[in-house]
Design a protein around this motif. Sequence first.
Motif, short mmCIF file in Angstrom:
data_model
loop_
_atom_site.label_atom_id
_atom_site.label_comp_id
_atom_site.label_asym_id
_atom_site.label_seq_id
_atom_site.Cartn_x
_atom_site.Cartn_y
_atom_site.Cartn_z
N ASP A 273 89.48 32.15 24.92
CA ASP A 273 89.97 33.52 24.70
C ASP A 273 90.97 33.59 23.56
O ASP A 273 91.03 34.59 22.84
N GLU B 124 96.10 37.37 36.59
CA GLU B 124 95.87 38.54 35.74
C GLU B 124 97.20 39.06 35.22
O GLU B 124 98.26 38.80 35.80
N SER C 207 98.69 37.77 28.87
CA SER C 207 97.81 37.81 27.71
C SER C 207 97.29 36.42 27.37
O SER C 207 97.92 35.40 27.68
N THR D 282 99.68 34.49 25.20
CA THR D 282 100.77 33.87 25.96
C THR D 282 100.30 32.58 26.61
O THR D 282 101.01 31.56 26.59
N ALA E 163 105.59 36.31 23.52
CA ALA E 163 105.13 37.14 22.40
C ALA E 163 106.24 37.36 21.38
O ALA E 163 105.96 37.72 20.23
N TYR F 57 91.61 34.59 17.90
CA TYR F 57 90.74 35.08 18.96
C TYR F 57 89.30 34.80 18.55
O TYR F 57 88.72 35.55 17.75
N TRP G 63 103.96 42.12 21.43
CA TRP G 63 102.51 41.98 21.55
C TRP G 63 102.18 41.97 23.03
O TRP G 63 102.34 40.96 23.72
N LEU H 179 99.80 42.97 26.57
CA LEU H 179 98.44 42.74 27.04
C LEU H 179 97.49 43.83 26.56
O LEU H 179 96.36 43.56 26.16
N GLU H 180 97.97 45.07 26.55
CA GLU H 180 97.12 46.17 26.10
C GLU H 180 96.83 46.10 24.60
O GLU H 180 95.78 46.53 24.14
N ASP H 181 97.78 45.56 23.81
CA ASP H 181 97.53 45.36 22.38
C ASP H 181 96.39 44.37 22.18
O ASP H 181 95.50 44.57 21.34
N GLU H 182 96.43 43.31 22.95
CA GLU H 182 95.39 42.29 22.86
C GLU H 182 94.04 42.87 23.27
O GLU H 182 93.01 42.62 22.63
N ALA H 183 94.03 43.67 24.33
CA ALA H 183 92.78 44.28 24.79
C ALA H 183 92.18 45.18 23.72
O ALA H 183 90.96 45.17 23.50
#
Length: 537
Positions: free
Chosen positions: A47, A151, A154, A157, A475, A506, A526, A528-532
């Motif tokens: 990932d 869960e 990120s 991380t 982050a 990624y 940075w 989790l939603e930014d990564e998504a």
Amino acid sequence: MTKPDLPETTRFWPFSGGDLRDIGKEGSFVATPLDPPAAGEVIARVDAACVCSSDIKVIRMGATHPLFAERDLAAEPAVLGHEMALTVIAVGSDWQGRYRVGDRLGLQPAIMVAGKRHTIGMDLPGAFAQHIRLDARTLAGAEPYVFPIPEGVSAATVAMLEPYSCVEAAYRPNCRTALQPGGRLLLVTGEGGQAIALDVAMPAEAVTLVAPDPAAEAWAAPAGRIARHDRLDRFLAEPDAEYDDIVLRGKLRPDEIAALLGRLARGGLLVLAGAQEQADVTVDAARIHYHALSLLGTEEPALSGAFRPERNRFELKPGGVMLILGAGGAMGRIHLHRALEMADGPATILATSRKAARRDALAADFGALARQNGKRLVILDDAEVPGTVRALVPGGCDDVVVVAPEVSLIEQGAGFMAPDGMLVLFSGMPFGKPCRLPLWQIARHGARFTGSSGSAVADQLAVLDRVLAGKLDLAGNLQAVGGLAALPDALEAVAEGRLSGKIALYPGRLDLPLTPLGELRPAGGWALEDEARLLAG
């Protein structure tokens, strides 16, 4: 085994030798069919993978790297990358019930197989790829080299847990603080040593006595084998023998201490019992760093004084002053980040870098965090350190961390340390480089000279616990992201010092160029939603 739902193709960067831009084939990654897992395999999706300066070191060493000593890289290319976040996508029949599709995993890359060291991402295939195959070498046992990730964390991380764990290991007990049961012990009685009581139980199986007195004979009596030498000079003239523990009882010359240090086995413990000459001792600093040597001492009239808990400190001093020599690089930044996030850590941190751009980056990336956490952060050029230490902490710094492989910097760091301070060697330097250190301060003041290399699963889990508790946001040290194709640019950016923070790649985004985080999230951070969003794009 049910047929896994696998992609038909996977992509990876082979390393066959050469320089940074020679990685891959004709300047690009390679595509190959992705076969189902064998019975003893688990296939995981990569990932995220982070770039480490050791990746660059491996590339530049090429076939001369010890892990490639028996390998023809041209015929059998390596796949580098040892900092990774994984998700299981297929499970072989042998692992059904233990690992499941969808499991998120972290991984400890340094592993032992049949007593031999291997590293995933060096001599075993690593994370500069879309997928990785794992087998019993990493998956088996009560304590495997992979661990579950909850869960809400990120992928970047998770990939950064490994480098942060190496720093974490520097402040956790990383060497012995007691004599070795069943080991080989050397007791040397020097000037005034007969007045020091041997009030610690004798655990060794084999004991060598140099200049013994009746108390030394009585202490050694429980051992199965005892050898005796009447004079130290004659003992040192004999062929070298290694010892798990060396107890120096009484005053010895600095050159004698240096010679005896050379006979300490890997993972060995040296005890300086009694006042020593206030002069530096020449040591091989790489042995402290790589061989987990433990150095304890006391001036009390009893050996047990060396083993008091207050003389075995590993963690940074609460409310103290910390000096990081070489804070501008990737690992130095992690030392700084960790210290700033510690609620019971140092109150003042002096962070040095020779490069103005790196000093500016330290201020930009960590200045607000220091203010938020009530810490005093002073960023310095190396030339400013002596005057600053004299002005702010005339008694010396409580903790000095050296994050550069330079003897002169280590010796300077020892000079900036308080008499009862701790010097942490966090710089992989070649063996055989003589370094002069004031080891007499160990017995006089309880000074600490420590070092560590690498980490374990437990260290990664300790970092993860702090992340989950909201006590550490990794982050804060992420500077750029990219797709799989950005690997050569990322390696070059780290090698040239243009980016000193971490870079997360990624592999699911093949052609995303190397992009500074500020361009994606100007406000910083940075999440989790930014990564998504990035992966969805």
